[in-house]
Design a protein around this motif. Sequence first.
Motif, PDB file in Angstrom:
ATOM      1  N   ILE A   8     122.127   7.068  11.494  1.00 31.02           N
ATOM      2  CA  ILE A   8     121.540   7.762  10.339  1.00 31.02           C
ATOM      3  C   ILE A   8     121.291   9.234  10.662  1.00 31.02           C
ATOM      4  N   SER A   9     120.807   9.513  11.862  1.00 30.87           N
ATOM      5  CA  SER A   9     120.533  10.902  12.259  1.00 30.87           C
ATOM      6  C   SER A   9     121.820  11.708  12.358  1.00 30.87           C
ATOM      7  N   LEU A  10     122.877  11.111  12.904  1.00 27.07           N
ATOM      8  CA  LEU A  10     124.156  11.832  13.024  1.00 27.07           C
ATOM      9  C   LEU A  10     124.777  12.089  11.650  1.00 27.07           C
ATOM     10  N   ILE A  11     124.652  11.148  10.735  1.00 29.24           N
ATOM     11  CA  ILE A  11     125.165  11.374   9.382  1.00 29.24           C
ATOM     12  C   ILE A  11     124.411  12.523   8.716  1.00 29.24           C
ATOM     13  N   ALA A  12     123.088  12.534   8.863  1.00 27.30           N
ATOM     14  CA  ALA A  12     122.292  13.637   8.302  1.00 27.30           C
ATOM     15  C   ALA A  12     122.664  14.964   8.955  1.00 27.30           C
ATOM     16  N   LEU A  13     122.919  14.958  10.264  1.00 30.81           N
ATOM     17  CA  LEU A  13     123.325  16.180  10.953  1.00 30.81           C
ATOM     18  C   LEU A  13     124.688  16.666  10.462  1.00 30.81           C
ATOM     19  N   ALA A  14     125.622  15.746  10.207  1.00 30.74           N
ATOM     20  CA  ALA A  14     126.933  16.137   9.703  1.00 30.74           C
ATOM     21  C   ALA A  14     126.822  16.742   8.302  1.00 30.74           C
ATOM     22  N   TRP A  22     116.114  13.288  11.117  1.00 26.70           N
ATOM     23  CA  TRP A  22     116.142  12.772  12.492  1.00 26.70           C
ATOM     24  C   TRP A  22     114.747  12.724  13.119  1.00 26.70           C
ATOM     25  N   LEU A  23     113.838  13.593  12.663  1.00 29.15           N
ATOM     26  CA  LEU A  23     112.463  13.476  13.145  1.00 29.15           C
ATOM     27  C   LEU A  23     111.793  12.221  12.595  1.00 29.15           C
ATOM     28  N   SER A  24     112.055  11.913  11.333  1.00 28.03           N
ATOM     29  CA  SER A  24     111.478  10.693  10.759  1.00 28.03           C
ATOM     30  C   SER A  24     112.068   9.447  11.411  1.00 28.03           C
ATOM     31  N   GLN A  25     113.369   9.455  11.725  1.00 21.53           N
ATOM     32  CA  GLN A  25     113.972   8.311  12.405  1.00 21.53           C
ATOM     33  C   GLN A  25     113.394   8.126  13.807  1.00 21.53           C
ATOM     34  N   LEU A  26     113.199   9.231  14.501  1.00 24.95           N
ATOM     35  CA  LEU A  26     112.558   9.150  15.817  1.00 24.95           C
ATOM     36  C   LEU A  26     111.135   8.622  15.701  1.00 24.95           C
ATOM     37  N   TRP A  27     110.430   9.073  14.683  1.00 26.15           N
ATOM     38  CA  TRP A  27     109.054   8.629  14.465  1.00 26.15           C
ATOM     39  C   TRP A  27     108.999   7.134  14.139  1.00 26.15           C
ATOM     40  N   LEU A  28     109.914   6.654  13.285  1.00 25.53           N
ATOM     41  CA  LEU A  28     109.932   5.247  12.920  1.00 25.53           C
ATOM     42  C   LEU A  28     110.313   4.358  14.099  1.00 25.53           C
ATOM     43  N   PHE A  29     111.094   4.882  15.032  1.00 22.19           N
ATOM     44  CA  PHE A  29     111.472   4.092  16.199  1.00 22.19           C
ATOM     45  C   PHE A  29     110.322   3.992  17.204  1.00 22.19           C
ATOM     46  N   ILE A  30     109.503   5.029  17.314  1.00 25.60           N
ATOM     47  CA  ILE A  30     108.425   5.046  18.301  1.00 25.60           C
ATOM     48  C   ILE A  30     107.148   4.402  17.760  1.00 25.60           C
ATOM     49  N   LYS A  84      96.864   2.960  16.649  1.00 24.30           N
ATOM     50  CA  LYS A  84      96.560   3.793  15.484  1.00 24.30           C
ATOM     51  C   LYS A  84      96.186   5.211  15.898  1.00 24.30           C
ATOM     52  N   ASN A  85      95.339   5.338  16.924  1.00 26.67           N
ATOM     53  CA  ASN A  85      94.952   6.679  17.374  1.00 26.67           C
ATOM     54  C   ASN A  85      96.118   7.415  18.010  1.00 26.67           C
ATOM     55  N   GLU A  86      97.027   6.693  18.677  1.00 25.01           N
ATOM     56  CA  GLU A  86      98.205   7.328  19.267  1.00 25.01           C
ATOM     57  C   GLU A  86      99.163   7.814  18.182  1.00 25.01           C
ATOM     58  N   ARG A  87      99.285   7.092  17.097  1.00 20.44           N
ATOM     59  CA  ARG A  87     100.136   7.545  15.989  1.00 20.44           C
ATOM     60  C   ARG A  87      99.589   8.839  15.397  1.00 20.44           C
ATOM     61  N   ARG A  88      98.271   8.889  15.224  1.00 21.90           N
ATOM     62  CA  ARG A  88      97.665  10.101  14.672  1.00 21.90           C
ATOM     63  C   ARG A  88      97.875  11.291  15.607  1.00 21.90           C
ATOM     64  N   SER A  89      97.689  11.087  16.893  1.00 17.02           N
ATOM     65  CA  SER A  89      97.870  12.173  17.856  1.00 17.02           C
ATOM     66  C   SER A  89      99.320  12.632  17.911  1.00 17.02           C
ATOM     67  N   THR A  90     100.251  11.696  17.860  1.00 19.50           N
ATOM     68  CA  THR A  90     101.669  12.060  17.897  1.00 19.50           C
ATOM     69  C   THR A  90     102.069  12.832  16.648  1.00 19.50           C
ATOM     70  N   ALA A  91     101.569  12.417  15.488  1.00 16.79           N
ATOM     71  CA  ALA A  91     101.881  13.139  14.249  1.00 16.79           C
ATOM     72  C   ALA A  91     101.360  14.573  14.299  1.00 16.79           C
ATOM     73  N   ILE A  92     100.139  14.748  14.797  1.00 18.68           N
ATOM     74  CA  ILE A  92      99.590  16.105  14.919  1.00 18.68           C
ATOM     75  C   ILE A  92     100.395  16.929  15.907  1.00 18.68           C
ATOM     76  N   PHE A  93     100.794  16.312  17.024  1.00 18.24           N
ATOM     77  CA  PHE A  93     101.568  17.018  18.045  1.00 18.24           C
ATOM     78  C   PHE A  93     102.907  17.501  17.486  1.00 18.24           C
ATOM     79  N   VAL A  94     103.616  16.634  16.776  1.00 21.57           N
ATOM     80  CA  VAL A  94     104.930  17.008  16.232  1.00 21.57           C
ATOM     81  C   VAL A  94     104.781  18.101  15.174  1.00 21.57           C
ATOM     82  N   THR A  95     103.765  17.989  14.322  1.00 21.77           N
ATOM     83  CA  THR A  95     103.567  18.998  13.282  1.00 21.77           C
ATOM     84  C   THR A  95     103.264  20.367  13.875  1.00 21.77           C
ATOM     85  N   VAL A  96     102.361  20.414  14.842  1.00 25.43           N
ATOM     86  CA  VAL A  96     102.018  21.688  15.482  1.00 25.43           C
ATOM     87  C   VAL A  96     103.209  22.251  16.233  1.00 25.43           C
TER      88      VAL A  96
END
Length: 318
Positions: free
Chosen positions: A16-22, A97-105, A111-123
Amino acid sequence: MTLVEHIKELRRRLIISLIALAVGTVLGVIWFEHSVFGLPTLGYLLREPYCRLPDEVRADFSADGSCRLLATGPFEMFGLRFKVGGLAGLVFASPVWLSQLWLFITPGLHKNERRSTAIFVTVAVVLFVLGALLAYWVISFGLEFLLTFASESSTTALNGKLYFSFLIGLLLIFGVSFEVPLIIGMLNIIGVVTYEQLKDKRRIIIFFIFCFAAPITPGQEPMSMVSLAIALTLLVEMSIQFCRFNDRRRDRQRPEWADLDDDEASPLYSPGADPQSSGPVRGSGPVASSGPLNTPPERPAPRQRFDSHDSSGFDDVL
């Protein structure tokens, strides 16, 4: 999920990420020469810092006097267009591709790790964009310094390959360098570095920032180096202040006994109380007994009348 199911999921998200990149690359290649939604073309936006230079320092090879770059090979502009379009497609497809990476991880995080990761990626994304915008603003000053250094004896004719390599390299360097404060903040959150360690080494950190900006910027001209060093110094200072705030918050929430050794006893009184300031303990007095609660009084048993002629009554009395 089993290992095979994880691998299948990873393959599906990569496809899915490669198709979006193409798709994003095709849009970037089209946008390079054609205006989209009324916006200037991508080639014009990238040539704009070079075209803002004075006419006397640029060589003019066009018949109509327009600002154009020089191509010295038959496939140079063809490959350059796909290279720039691919980078633009990487930016266009980043939500996918960021959303696909996020859905895989995400399934493996709390719950607290998801919140921290979302803040980290956004910043991280915001800092990279700010660094790229600063680099785009600095490019005009850098080119003007480099190309007008000996303008009386020579005229500069930049080819597309060298110019776009310089431009893209500066954008990437500024964007990646702006992630340094975020890394410092994350190291403080996980407990690797503290504010006291950074505070005592602030001058050394600033010195190394300027030493880092000197060789990392393409062309090594002073405007780019100073701009990158000053911006990084401000961001690092902000990250140091964040470490200061986070350490104070952590100290307020951390109990006093957590810093004691394993063989050391914690005090029996609260940290803010003085055991010597309190008065003597008063003696205990007798405790008044209390009857049963909500219990009705017992009624006396009825008396039996004694009759001398009734032997059963006498037997009962006996």
